[in-house]
Design a protein around this motif. Sequence first.
Motif, short mmCIF file in Angstrom:
data_model
loop_
_atom_site.label_atom_id
_atom_site.label_comp_id
_atom_site.label_asym_id
_atom_site.label_seq_id
_atom_site.Cartn_x
_atom_site.Cartn_y
_atom_site.Cartn_z
N LEU A 263 0.84 -1.20 0.00
CA LEU A 263 0.00 0.00 0.00
C LEU A 263 0.88 1.25 0.00
CD1 LEU A 263 -2.67 1.50 0.12
CD2 LEU A 263 -2.66 1.25 2.61
N ALA A 264 1.92 1.23 0.82
CA ALA A 264 2.82 2.39 0.88
C ALA A 264 3.42 2.65 -0.48
CB ALA A 264 3.91 2.16 1.93
N LYS A 265 3.86 1.59 -1.15
CA LYS A 265 4.48 1.75 -2.45
C LYS A 265 3.49 2.32 -3.46
CE LYS A 265 7.56 -1.48 -2.81
NZ LYS A 265 7.71 -2.94 -2.96
N SER A 266 2.26 1.84 -3.43
CA SER A 266 1.29 2.31 -4.41
C SER A 266 0.99 3.80 -4.21
CB SER A 266 0.00 1.49 -4.34
OG SER A 266 -0.73 1.82 -3.17
N LEU A 267 1.09 4.27 -2.96
CA LEU A 267 0.81 5.68 -2.67
C LEU A 267 2.06 6.56 -2.77
CD1 LEU A 267 -1.41 5.27 0.51
CD2 LEU A 267 -2.14 6.48 -1.56
N GLU B 71 -7.75 -8.11 4.68
CA GLU B 71 -8.56 -7.98 3.46
C GLU B 71 -8.57 -6.54 2.96
OE1 GLU B 71 -12.39 -9.43 4.63
OE2 GLU B 71 -11.55 -11.38 5.23
N VAL B 72 -8.68 -5.59 3.90
CA VAL B 72 -8.87 -4.19 3.50
C VAL B 72 -7.62 -3.61 2.86
CG1 VAL B 72 -9.37 -1.87 4.35
CG2 VAL B 72 -10.66 -3.82 5.24
N LEU B 73 -6.43 -3.91 3.41
CA LEU B 73 -5.21 -3.30 2.87
C LEU B 73 -4.98 -3.67 1.41
CD1 LEU B 73 -2.72 -3.48 5.91
CD2 LEU B 73 -3.73 -1.42 4.90
N PRO B 74 -5.04 -4.99 1.03
CA PRO B 74 -4.85 -5.32 -0.40
C PRO B 74 -5.92 -4.68 -1.29
CG PRO B 74 -4.69 -7.31 0.96
CD PRO B 74 -5.13 -6.20 1.86
N ARG B 75 -7.13 -4.60 -0.77
CA ARG B 75 -8.22 -4.01 -1.56
C ARG B 75 -7.94 -2.52 -1.79
NH1 ARG B 75 -12.97 -5.59 1.66
NH2 ARG B 75 -12.67 -7.73 0.99
N LEU B 76 -7.47 -1.86 -0.73
CA LEU B 76 -7.16 -0.43 -0.84
C LEU B 76 -5.99 -0.21 -1.82
CD1 LEU B 76 -7.53 2.51 -0.02
CD2 LEU B 76 -6.29 2.04 2.11
N THR B 77 -5.01 -1.11 -1.77
CA THR B 77 -3.87 -1.01 -2.68
C THR B 77 -4.35 -1.08 -4.13
OG1 THR B 77 -2.49 -2.10 -1.03
CG2 THR B 77 -1.61 -2.00 -3.27
N GLU B 78 -5.25 -2.03 -4.39
CA GLU B 78 -5.79 -2.16 -5.75
C GLU B 78 -6.52 -0.89 -6.16
OE1 GLU B 78 -4.95 -4.34 -7.98
OE2 GLU B 78 -3.69 -5.06 -6.32
N ALA B 79 -7.33 -0.34 -5.24
CA ALA B 79 -8.09 0.86 -5.56
C ALA B 79 -7.15 2.04 -5.84
CB ALA B 79 -9.04 1.19 -4.40
N ASP C 171 -15.72 -1.39 -0.11
CA ASP C 171 -15.70 -0.34 -1.13
C ASP C 171 -14.52 0.62 -0.97
OD1 ASP C 171 -16.33 1.31 -3.18
OD2 ASP C 171 -18.22 2.06 -2.34
N MET C 172 -13.33 0.14 -1.32
CA MET C 172 -12.15 0.98 -1.15
C MET C 172 -12.02 2.04 -2.26
SD MET C 172 -10.68 0.60 1.67
CE MET C 172 -12.31 0.43 2.33
N ASP C 173 -12.75 1.85 -3.38
CA ASP C 173 -12.77 2.90 -4.39
C ASP C 173 -13.38 4.17 -3.81
OD1 ASP C 173 -11.61 1.37 -6.36
OD2 ASP C 173 -13.52 0.49 -6.97
N LYS C 174 -14.35 3.95 -2.95
CA LYS C 174 -15.02 5.08 -2.30
C LYS C 174 -14.03 5.86 -1.43
CE LYS C 174 -18.55 7.20 -0.23
NZ LYS C 174 -19.41 8.15 -0.82
N LEU C 175 -13.21 5.14 -0.66
CA LEU C 175 -12.23 5.80 0.20
C LEU C 175 -11.23 6.61 -0.65
CD1 LEU C 175 -10.92 6.35 2.97
CD2 LEU C 175 -9.56 4.28 2.65
N VAL C 176 -10.75 5.98 -1.71
CA VAL C 176 -9.79 6.68 -2.57
C VAL C 176 -10.43 7.94 -3.14
CG1 VAL C 176 -8.51 6.51 -4.75
CG2 VAL C 176 -8.45 4.62 -3.12
N ASP C 177 -11.69 7.83 -3.54
CA ASP C 177 -12.41 8.98 -4.08
C ASP C 177 -12.49 10.10 -3.03
OD1 ASP C 177 -14.17 10.25 -6.09
OD2 ASP C 177 -15.63 10.06 -4.45
#
Lengths: 313, 246
Positions: free
Chosen positions: A213-217, A297-305, B231-237
Amino acid sequence: MSVLVYINSNGDKIAKNAFEAITYGKKIGDVVVVTNGKATDATLANLGKFGASKVLVDRSFEGIDEQQITRMVATATESTGSETVIFSNDLIGKAVAPRLSVRINAGLVAGATAVPESDGTIAVNVFSGKAFGYVKVNTDKRVISLLPNSIQPEEVGGEASVESFEGSAGEAVVTVKETKKPEGDIPLPEAELVVSAGRGLKGPENWGIVEDLAKSLGAATACSRPVADSGWRPHHEHVGQTGVAIRPNLYIAAGISGAIQHLAGVNGSKVIVVINTDEEAPFFKAADYGIVGDAFEVLPRLTEAVKKFKASN
Amino acid sequence: MKILVCISKAPETTTKITFTDGNTKFDKNGVKYIVNPYDEWYALVRGLELKETNGGTVTTITVGTSEDDATIRKALAIGADDAVRIDTEAVDAFQVASEIANFAKDGEYDLILLGKETIDYNGSQVGGMLAEHLDLPFISLASKLGVEGSKATLDKEIVGGVQTVEANLPIVVSCAKGMAEQRIPNMRGIMAARSKPLKVVESSNPNKNTSFEKYALPEPKSAVKLIDPEDMDKLVDLLHNEAKVI
Ligand SMILES: Cc1cc2nc3c(=O)[nH]c(=O)nc-3n(C[C@H](O)[C@H](O)[C@H](O)COP(=O)(O)OP(=O)(O)OC[C@H]3O[C@@H](n4cnc5c(N)ncnc54)[C@H](O)[C@@H]3O)c2cc1C
Ligand SMILES: Nc1ncnc2c1ncn2[C@@H]1O[C@H](COP(=O)(O)O)[C@@H](O)[C@H]1O
């Protein structure tokens, strides 16, 4: 009345906190910058962009020896007749500003967070960010060290005149044996984005998802104290009251409960995102955005987003 | 080797901070004090370790009133040989550094250790000021300190990394994490501390270069916005468009 601003120009480029210090100085008076080292005249003239009218550069020594810098800045204070001297309160400022304040008999405001109030007092963080204090200086001269990321550099345009300067810095009595700078890592105190994790991550083998996640940001990584104490992460990543105090624009905390000592080191962050399985975790009270969920679960999902967002922006 | 360790007290870390007298004074009412963690965990313990390997003495020094005696006894219980208290209320870093310098200047200390900062006023000021008063090198934010003969080798934090430096004693060092591990005083230490010397010295009345005029508490945060973990797209948004941080 001229205001003297010390900046470090020994690195490959001049860091943002130097521009902050010049911008701050410009709000008080006519800025003269003093520096040493090897930055080119053209680079130094460019400091005019942030409001410096003159740059005094001592090319007789390189490096950041605190006694040499103190002597050089003291000489410049005298020769410019400055009554205010400004540093960034980074690791150099923390070592040099107190020394200089004794040498030139000036009251020190350490870690200023704003320009002087109308009554002349200056705000600083006290009690590890749990409150502000307003410092009054009782001497004619004053030294102010500015907390990094407290004000934004402002471009006002222009070019500074660059003059070579003999700062009578003397010899360094402390010898540098080795300098280790891990390549590619973003230094935590300077980072604008930080991803941090705590005991909720269960073990050091799970830090891959934090680093991804850090890398993606393009963010730095940090951790809570027990994580550093258990040797899961290096000591310099420990944030909090007894670790590093940081104030990034974005602080993402996963699997950290939000103990008061942890909050003390991060409560200056502009925006805080908390990821925790326990909806009662105290950190949610200090958060802007909260996700009640499993970090695994949330961290990988956030990285993808984030990756998706970066690809389309 | 003669080692001097600067010890201060600080409100216990969970203390709720409030102010009195129209927000001009910290409200000490009911506040529990501890030894400032950096002074106790790192400066004092590293001083003791060096004494254990190299021989010598560890003296603590505190600028404070009798309110400080409990924390000074704690430092003695952890293992310092003796303590000095300069009898005046500490209100300004310049004042504190001047008092300590005045005491230390004829003491022939090889090593003066301080904490990285006090956790109440977070100034990181006293060490550099003291070093300038004594005209000694100041190695700040050290995470390692070894001494061999008259030479010290230290690791210190610099922006983005660590620097290893060497200096001849005497030096002033501010101590950060990595320097040592916290020691819990045992019963014997606590008993012994009661009879160790705590010398109270008169103040030399230095100037106070700064003062705190008033205090303020930060604005409370508005309520957290909860986001669906799916819904992590929402957070990024939100981070991009609302908070504008990415
Ligand atoms: C004098 C003193 C100074 C201190 N200084 C500091 C300091 O500077 N910095 C610091 O951090 N601490 C400091 N502490 C320690 C502090 O009090 C806390 O103990 C510490 O911050 C807790 O770390 P943690 O949040 O990682 O662990 P815990 O408190 O154990 O919290 C783990 C969190 O992870 C959550 N979690 C578990 N599994 C998951 C999952 N799968 N997904 C998401 N969340 C999950 C849990 O709900 C819990 O909230 C200090 C303490 C003292 C006494
Ligand atoms: N009143 C005091 N008496 C003795 N030492 C002090 C006092 N105040 C601060 N110090 C020392 O100076 C260090 C830095 O403090 P500060 O400059 O207040 O952040 C502390 O960690 C202590 O080691």
